[in-house]
Design a protein around this motif. Structure first.
Motif, PDB file in Angstrom:
ATOM      1  N   VAL A 159      55.903   8.035   4.618  1.00  0.00           N
ATOM      2  CA  VAL A 159      54.854   8.294   5.615  1.00  0.00           C
ATOM      3  C   VAL A 159      53.621   8.895   4.945  1.00  0.00           C
ATOM      4  CG1 VAL A 159      54.255   9.665   7.655  1.00  0.00           C
ATOM      5  CG2 VAL A 159      56.481   8.537   7.529  1.00  0.00           C
ATOM      6  N   LYS A 160      53.845   9.874   4.055  1.00  0.00           N
ATOM      7  CA  LYS A 160      52.717  10.510   3.371  1.00  0.00           C
ATOM      8  C   LYS A 160      52.016   9.528   2.432  1.00  0.00           C
ATOM      9  CE  LYS A 160      53.484  14.804   1.993  1.00  0.00           C
ATOM     10  NZ  LYS A 160      54.184  15.991   1.400  1.00  0.00           N
ATOM     11  N   HIS A 161      52.815   8.679   1.778  1.00  0.00           N
ATOM     12  CA  HIS A 161      52.249   7.666   0.890  1.00  0.00           C
ATOM     13  C   HIS A 161      51.368   6.698   1.679  1.00  0.00           C
ATOM     14  CE1 HIS A 161      53.123   4.875  -2.799  1.00  0.00           C
ATOM     15  NE2 HIS A 161      51.862   4.834  -2.435  1.00  0.00           N
ATOM     16  N   SER A 162      51.882   6.261   2.811  1.00  0.00           N
ATOM     17  CA  SER A 162      51.124   5.325   3.646  1.00  0.00           C
ATOM     18  C   SER A 162      49.865   5.975   4.203  1.00  0.00           C
ATOM     19  CB  SER A 162      51.999   4.811   4.794  1.00  0.00           C
ATOM     20  OG  SER A 162      53.127   4.124   4.300  1.00  0.00           O
ATOM     21  N   THR A 163      49.961   7.247   4.579  1.00  0.00           N
ATOM     22  CA  THR A 163      48.789   7.971   5.073  1.00  0.00           C
ATOM     23  C   THR A 163      47.683   7.995   4.029  1.00  0.00           C
ATOM     24  OG1 THR A 163      50.194   9.394   6.433  1.00  0.00           O
ATOM     25  CG2 THR A 163      47.969  10.172   5.995  1.00  0.00           C
ATOM     26  N   LEU A 208      41.024   7.903  18.518  1.00  0.00           N
ATOM     27  CA  LEU A 208      40.968   7.689  17.067  1.00  0.00           C
ATOM     28  C   LEU A 208      42.326   7.945  16.429  1.00  0.00           C
ATOM     29  CD1 LEU A 208      39.506   7.242  14.368  1.00  0.00           C
ATOM     30  CD2 LEU A 208      38.867   9.671  14.414  1.00  0.00           C
ATOM     31  N   PHE A 209      42.944   9.064  16.762  1.00  0.00           N
ATOM     32  CA  PHE A 209      44.228   9.407  16.162  1.00  0.00           C
ATOM     33  C   PHE A 209      45.324   8.428  16.596  1.00  0.00           C
ATOM     34  CE2 PHE A 209      43.305  14.211  15.378  1.00  0.00           C
ATOM     35  CZ  PHE A 209      42.249  13.852  14.571  1.00  0.00           C
ATOM     36  N   ASP A 210      45.270   7.978  17.849  1.00  0.00           N
ATOM     37  CA  ASP A 210      46.241   7.008  18.334  1.00  0.00           C
ATOM     38  C   ASP A 210      46.127   5.704  17.554  1.00  0.00           C
ATOM     39  OD1 ASP A 210      48.335   6.294  20.163  1.00  0.00           O
ATOM     40  OD2 ASP A 210      46.902   5.048  21.239  1.00  0.00           O
ATOM     41  N   LEU A 216      49.509   3.494  10.806  1.00  0.00           N
ATOM     42  CA  LEU A 216      50.522   4.160   9.985  1.00  0.00           C
ATOM     43  C   LEU A 216      51.904   3.575  10.244  1.00  0.00           C
ATOM     44  CD1 LEU A 216      51.221   6.480   8.027  1.00  0.00           C
ATOM     45  CD2 LEU A 216      51.479   7.959  10.028  1.00  0.00           C
ATOM     46  N   ILE A 217      52.251   3.411  11.522  1.00  0.00           N
ATOM     47  CA  ILE A 217      53.568   2.879  11.884  1.00  0.00           C
ATOM     48  C   ILE A 217      53.772   1.488  11.286  1.00  0.00           C
ATOM     49  CG2 ILE A 217      54.947   2.038  13.827  1.00  0.00           C
ATOM     50  CD1 ILE A 217      53.694   4.331  15.474  1.00  0.00           C
TER      51      ILE A 217
END
Length: 428
Positions: A159-163, A208-210, A216-217
């Motif tokens: 998840v952090k890598h993808s972020t 924006l966050f959504d 990300l998903i």
């Protein structure tokens, strides 16, 4: 930079007794922070919790005094409620460990697992006061007995890598203006053209966050190596032949049902919002609390602890709400919220998905809304839809939760199927 945070925190009032811990993790390239907990010349506790502390080393005596609540306060200042972290109680007197853990339990800061390590067991003569190699070997050995933890950490790393990949792509031009315009375009495309004229900046942020969450998903799984599962996890975690029955985790179950909105105001109009009726006149007009079929279906729901209230689900299409094209009224589906429902082991009316013979009733069971309402059932009836003006909805209903888009889509499909079902003409 104010957003940079440590992954490991050490709390002690004598730096020489933890220097080896700091050196070990810093050499591994891990962010590590020492807090001096001395009562006389120590550090101030952080005013805000950190977001990614994985490991805490906690001494129990500061300035030669023990105070279980103070130890707990240090942890409470570092990690938010119910956060994941591992606690190592690194102290000369391990007998006080239980009282500290009891305090952590009271404030919902219990660690995923804890290790109690006595400093005296690792003492040695020489420049380095303690045998840190022995300490880290024991910590790693004990954590290896929880093989599933490794898989969760692999997921978290992905998840952090993808972020970082997503942020890297958004900022690759190094031009602040282009970066700004990209984010603006995401807000408009995801929130609809009507968002341009909105003065609700919190809503713009949520949009924006959504949108970024959706990206990300879609990208986390590509950063997971498919070939590095340990034999221990293949034999245990991923061997699904035997699954022990366990108590249903209602809070986790609700994470799969709802968007986790922290501050849900009545001003928010969002697809899938679930609201309680505020006014009895509206309740008498549109609630299903007095429908004979519904009341028969929940007739066994009686008792001092059972609480039943009227709710409504916002069914209007997401695209119509995003574009502000839902017309004068919002479309709602009536339902009931049942707190502390009665479940009978062999009863036909037990709340289980698909157990109802009434094809208009839809049940969502074993839900968690809050500490006070931690066992909840939602019941909806497709026979009862109604429309209200936007301002009336904001004034007469209290928003309590928001279905995630998958569940909202499921509800819309099932409602559409129910309402468009053809009858059968019988000839006698």
């Amino acid at each position: 930079m104010k957003f940079l945070e440590p992954n490991i925190v050490v709390i002690d009032d004598v730096k020489s007794e933890v220097q080896g811990i700091l050196d070990y993790y810093r050499e591994l390239g891990v962010g590590c922070k020492l807090f001096n907990a001395s009562y006389f010349d120590g550090d101030t506790m952080p005013s805000n919790c950190f977001s990614d502390v994985n490991l805490i080393f906690l001494d129990l005596y500061y300035s030669e005094r023990f105070d279980a609540e103070q130890c707990s306060n240090w942890v409470q200042s570092l990690v938010s409620e119910k956060s994941f972290y591992i606690l190592v109680l690194w102290t000369k007197d391990t007998s006080k460990s239980n009282s500290v853990l009891e305090h952590l339990k009271q404030v919902n800061r219990m660690p995923f697992t804890f290790l109690v390590k006595s400093k005296t067991d690792y003492s040695k003569i020489g420049e380095e006061k303690y045998d840190y190699s022995k300490l880290f070997e024991e910590i790693n050995t004990e954590l290896d007995t929880i093989p599933a933890l490794e898989e969760i950490q692999i997921w978290k790393k992905s998840v952090k890598h993808s972020t970082n990949e997503i942020l890297g792509h958004l900022t690759k031009t190094s031009d602040p203006n282009i970066f700004n315009d990209k984010l603006k375009k995401i807000i408009i495309c995801h929130g609809g053209g009507s968002i341009k004229s909105s003065s609700n900046n919190i809503r713009k942020r949520l949009i924006l966050f959504d949108a970024l969450d959706s990206i990300l998903i879609s990208n986390t799984r590509k950063n997971i190596n498919e070939n590095n599962i340990t034999e221990l996890n293949i034999e245990n975690l991923y061997n699904l032949d035997k699954v022990e029955d366990s108590v249903i985790d209602k809070e986790l179950n609700s994470w799969f049902h709802f968007k986790l909105e922290k501050n849900l105001t009545n001003e928010l109009i969002s697809p899938g919002i679930i609201s309680e009726f505020k006014d009895n006149d509206w309740r008498n007009k549109y609630s299903i609390h007095d429908d004979k079929i519904v009341m028969d279906f929940i007739s066994h729901q009686s008792g001092n602890n059972v609480k039943i209230s009227s709710i409504a689900l916002l069914l209007s299409r997401p695209c119509d709400i995003a574009q502000n094209k839902f017309g004068k009224n919002l479309k709602l589906l009536s339902g009931l919220k049942i707190v502390n429902p009665i479940r009978k082991e062999n009863a036909k009316k037990e709340f289980k998905k698909g157990s109802s013979n009434v094809d208009s009733i839809k049940i969502y069971d074993h839900l968690y809304l809050s500490e006070e309402e931690n066992d909840v059932t939602f019941l909806f009836d497709f026979r009862y839809t109604f429309s209200v003006p936007e301002e009336s909805f904001k004034a007469e209903f209290n928003n309590i939760k928001i279905f995630n888009k998958e569940l909202l889509s499921e509800m819309q499909v099932e409602y559409s199927s129910y309402s468009s079902r053809l009858g059968i003409t019988q000839i006698f």
